[in-house]
Design a protein around this motif. Structure first.
Motif, PDB file in Angstrom:
ATOM      1  N   PRO A 202      74.343   5.048  60.671  1.00  0.00           N
ATOM      2  CA  PRO A 202      75.469   4.124  60.482  1.00  0.00           C
ATOM      3  C   PRO A 202      75.564   3.094  61.600  1.00  0.00           C
ATOM      4  O   PRO A 202      74.979   3.260  62.676  1.00  0.00           O
ATOM      5  CB  PRO A 202      76.689   5.049  60.488  1.00  0.00           C
ATOM      6  N   MET A 203      76.302   2.057  61.341  1.00  0.00           N
ATOM      7  CA  MET A 203      76.493   0.994  62.316  1.00  0.00           C
ATOM      8  C   MET A 203      77.066   1.552  63.613  1.00  0.00           C
ATOM      9  O   MET A 203      77.917   2.435  63.607  1.00  0.00           O
ATOM     10  CB  MET A 203      77.440  -0.066  61.741  1.00  0.00           C
ATOM     11  N   ILE A 204      76.578   1.033  64.734  1.00  0.00           N
ATOM     12  CA  ILE A 204      77.053   1.464  66.040  1.00  0.00           C
ATOM     13  C   ILE A 204      78.408   0.819  66.343  1.00  0.00           C
ATOM     14  O   ILE A 204      78.565  -0.401  66.225  1.00  0.00           O
ATOM     15  CB  ILE A 204      76.038   1.078  67.135  1.00  0.00           C
ATOM     16  N   GLN A 205      79.382   1.647  66.714  1.00  0.00           N
ATOM     17  CA  GLN A 205      80.701   1.154  67.099  1.00  0.00           C
ATOM     18  C   GLN A 205      80.807   1.096  68.620  1.00  0.00           C
ATOM     19  O   GLN A 205      80.117   1.826  69.342  1.00  0.00           O
ATOM     20  CB  GLN A 205      81.793   2.068  66.530  1.00  0.00           C
ATOM     21  N   LYS A 206      81.704   0.240  69.117  1.00  0.00           N
ATOM     22  CA  LYS A 206      81.817   0.031  70.561  1.00  0.00           C
ATOM     23  C   LYS A 206      82.120   1.309  71.335  1.00  0.00           C
ATOM     24  O   LYS A 206      81.594   1.529  72.425  1.00  0.00           O
ATOM     25  CB  LYS A 206      82.918  -1.005  70.848  1.00  0.00           C
ATOM     26  N   ASP A 207      82.974   2.161  70.791  1.00  0.00           N
ATOM     27  CA  ASP A 207      83.421   3.332  71.548  1.00  0.00           C
ATOM     28  C   ASP A 207      82.422   4.484  71.538  1.00  0.00           C
ATOM     29  O   ASP A 207      82.660   5.516  72.156  1.00  0.00           O
ATOM     30  CB  ASP A 207      84.780   3.807  71.047  1.00  0.00           C
ATOM     31  N   ILE A 208      81.299   4.323  70.868  1.00  0.00           N
ATOM     32  CA  ILE A 208      80.322   5.415  70.825  1.00  0.00           C
ATOM     33  C   ILE A 208      79.744   5.694  72.207  1.00  0.00           C
ATOM     34  O   ILE A 208      79.282   6.796  72.499  1.00  0.00           O
ATOM     35  CB  ILE A 208      79.187   5.122  69.828  1.00  0.00           C
ATOM     36  N   GLY A 209      79.801   4.708  73.093  1.00  0.00           N
ATOM     37  CA  GLY A 209      79.213   4.864  74.410  1.00  0.00           C
ATOM     38  C   GLY A 209      80.047   5.656  75.397  1.00  0.00           C
ATOM     39  O   GLY A 209      79.603   5.910  76.528  1.00  0.00           O
ATOM     40  N   LYS A 210      81.252   6.092  75.008  1.00  0.00           N
ATOM     41  CA  LYS A 210      82.086   6.854  75.933  1.00  0.00           C
ATOM     42  C   LYS A 210      81.458   8.225  76.184  1.00  0.00           C
ATOM     43  O   LYS A 210      81.201   8.986  75.258  1.00  0.00           O
ATOM     44  CB  LYS A 210      83.500   7.023  75.380  1.00  0.00           C
ATOM     45  N   ASN A 222      70.293  10.555  76.645  1.00  0.00           N
ATOM     46  CA  ASN A 222      69.894   9.897  75.402  1.00  0.00           C
ATOM     47  C   ASN A 222      70.945   8.899  74.939  1.00  0.00           C
ATOM     48  O   ASN A 222      70.614   7.829  74.406  1.00  0.00           O
ATOM     49  CB  ASN A 222      69.645  10.938  74.314  1.00  0.00           C
ATOM     50  N   LEU A 223      72.222   9.221  75.144  1.00  0.00           N
ATOM     51  CA  LEU A 223      73.288   8.286  74.788  1.00  0.00           C
ATOM     52  C   LEU A 223      73.211   7.025  75.646  1.00  0.00           C
ATOM     53  O   LEU A 223      73.369   5.907  75.134  1.00  0.00           O
ATOM     54  CB  LEU A 223      74.652   8.953  74.967  1.00  0.00           C
ATOM     55  N   TRP A 230      73.401  -2.593  74.104  1.00  0.00           N
ATOM     56  CA  TRP A 230      74.745  -2.712  73.510  1.00  0.00           C
ATOM     57  C   TRP A 230      75.054  -1.461  72.720  1.00  0.00           C
ATOM     58  O   TRP A 230      74.177  -0.931  72.054  1.00  0.00           O
ATOM     59  CB  TRP A 230      74.833  -3.951  72.601  1.00  0.00           C
ATOM     60  N   PRO A 231      76.283  -0.950  72.798  1.00  0.00           N
ATOM     61  CA  PRO A 231      77.443  -1.465  73.542  1.00  0.00           C
ATOM     62  C   PRO A 231      77.520  -0.979  74.981  1.00  0.00           C
ATOM     63  O   PRO A 231      78.388  -1.380  75.732  1.00  0.00           O
ATOM     64  CB  PRO A 231      78.610  -0.918  72.736  1.00  0.00           C
ATOM     65  N   GLY A 232      76.589  -0.101  75.374  1.00  0.00           N
ATOM     66  CA  GLY A 232      76.575   0.443  76.728  1.00  0.00           C
ATOM     67  C   GLY A 232      77.365   1.739  76.825  1.00  0.00           C
ATOM     68  O   GLY A 232      78.400   1.910  76.193  1.00  0.00           O
ATOM     69  N   ALA A 233      76.837   2.674  77.622  1.00  0.00           N
ATOM     70  CA  ALA A 233      77.551   3.934  77.879  1.00  0.00           C
ATOM     71  C   ALA A 233      78.533   3.716  79.024  1.00  0.00           C
ATOM     72  O   ALA A 233      78.283   2.920  79.925  1.00  0.00           O
ATOM     73  CB  ALA A 233      76.561   5.033  78.235  1.00  0.00           C
ATOM     74  N   PHE A 234      79.660   4.438  78.979  1.00  0.00           N
ATOM     75  CA  PHE A 234      80.658   4.220  80.027  1.00  0.00           C
ATOM     76  C   PHE A 234      81.466   5.476  80.299  1.00  0.00           C
ATOM     77  O   PHE A 234      81.549   6.391  79.483  1.00  0.00           O
ATOM     78  CB  PHE A 234      81.597   3.068  79.661  1.00  0.00           C
ATOM     79  N   THR A 235      82.061   5.497  81.495  1.00  0.00           N
ATOM     80  CA  THR A 235      82.987   6.539  81.911  1.00  0.00           C
ATOM     81  C   THR A 235      84.031   5.864  82.799  1.00  0.00           C
ATOM     82  O   THR A 235      84.121   4.627  82.808  1.00  0.00           O
ATOM     83  CB  THR A 235      82.236   7.673  82.647  1.00  0.00           C
ATOM     84  N   TYR A 236      84.801   6.650  83.525  1.00  0.00           N
ATOM     85  CA  TYR A 236      85.812   6.071  84.420  1.00  0.00           C
ATOM     86  C   TYR A 236      85.693   6.707  85.808  1.00  0.00           C
ATOM     87  O   TYR A 236      85.560   7.921  85.929  1.00  0.00           O
ATOM     88  CB  TYR A 236      87.223   6.284  83.861  1.00  0.00           C
TER      89      TYR A 236
END
Length: 317
Positions: A202-210, A222-223, A230-236
């Motif tokens: 399925p299409m990649i959504q922005k929040d998948i990288g959390k 792997n993530l 895009w969209p890039g993996a992220f944390t805080y």
């Protein structure tokens, strides 16, 4: 043979370029409408349109492909063959019935695996070791048509989705060239797909990288690879959003904190050790070395540039 080529992003450009260089009669290019891009939200042409205009090929950019207006315009061109590569829309029967040789699609997976919009990303996110290109006859389903030719490519442990994209774009042009040669020679064989073996991308959504630090280190790695660029993996980190661009799982059986106490005592997401070139973070299974990061409104940088401003024991997420 008169061809209409339908494609939109960079992935499709090598296939179109091959058609031009091989001397095929590309009568028109169909691509998605221009879209706003960048901070200024100025309209930007799709890469396929830019290439076509440079080569003097007529460009069509219908908002919808199911309208009588577009179908009639395509009929007036009277193509012998449609070729699609990441066009972005499912074609109706009214369009597919126009060319006498049908429609051939260049798809970035080994069908029937990864039908859908984002086969490259999901192959990396899922940790696959091999993927490839499939050419297929397009029908009214989503990547369900008969398979024509396939070619494989290895996915290495550190390859990103962006790097795999570039390899497959070039490979796609080669497989399309071979497919057209067999079509002209009358040797092209059709192999029906097995729906029972099909998987979907399925299409990649922005929040998948959390990042969920309770996942295993390999899965997080792997993530990170599969969402780059895009969209890039992220944390805080201390409440500030931190993109993670490059990682490396510690080899199985190693303890990243051998010189700094035991990481087993920390909860997932904890920076258990800081070195001059990496942050070593506890995950649900194993240690992940974080090598490149980027804070919002900042630039991408290696840990060697910022390690002295990071704190051991800080919990990410």
């Amino acid at each position: 043979m008169k061809i209409v080529f339908m494609g939109t992003p960079e992935f499709a450009v090598p296939s179109l370029d091959m058609l031009v260089k091989e001397g095929y009669n590309v009568a028109a290019v169909v691509t998605q409408p221009d879209k706003p891009k960048g901070r200024g939200k100025k309209l930007a042409a799709p890469p396929v349109k830019e290439y076509a205009l440079e080569k003097g090929i007529p460009v069509l950019q219908p908002e919808k492909v199911k309208t009588a207006e577009f179908v009639n315009e395509l009929k007036s061109i009277n193509p012998d063959l449609l070729i699609t590569a990441a066009y972005g829309k499912i074609l109706p029967a009214d369009v597919l019935d126009i060319p006498r040789f049908g429609c051939i699609n260049v798809h970035a997976s080994l069908l029937p695996k990864y039908r859908g919009a984002a086969p490259i990303n999901w192959a990396v996110i899922n940790g696959d070791k091999v993927t490839g290109i499939t050419t297929m006859y397009t029908d009214i389903g989503m990547d369900t048509g008969d398979i024509l030719l396939k070619s494989e490519v290895e996915i290495t442990d550190d390859m990103t989705a962006g790097e795999l994209h570039d390899k497959l774009a070039v490979l796609g042009a080669k497989v399309l060239r071979d497919t057209l040669i067999e079509l002209k020679n009358g040797t092209l064989k059709r192999i029906p797909q097995s729906n029972e073996e099909a998987t979907y991308a399925p299409m990649i959504q922005k929040d998948i990288g959390k990042i969920d630090w309770s996942k295993p280190a390999r899965e997080i790695h792997n993530l990170v690879r599969g969402t780059n660029p895009w969209p890039g993996a992220f944390t805080y980190y201390k409440g500030e959003r931190m993109r993670i661009w490059k990682t490396r799982p510690e080899p199985d059986g190693t303890d990243a904190a051998a010189q700094n106490g035991s990481c087993r005592d920390y909860k997932p997401g904890t920076i258990c050790r800081i070195k001059k070139d990496m942050l070593q973070v506890v995950t649900g299974d194993g240690i992940l070395d974080v090598l490149e990061i980027q804070f919002d409104n900042g630039r991408r940088m290696g840990i060697q540039e910022c390690w002295h401003n990071m704190d051991e024991g800080e919990v990410l997420g």
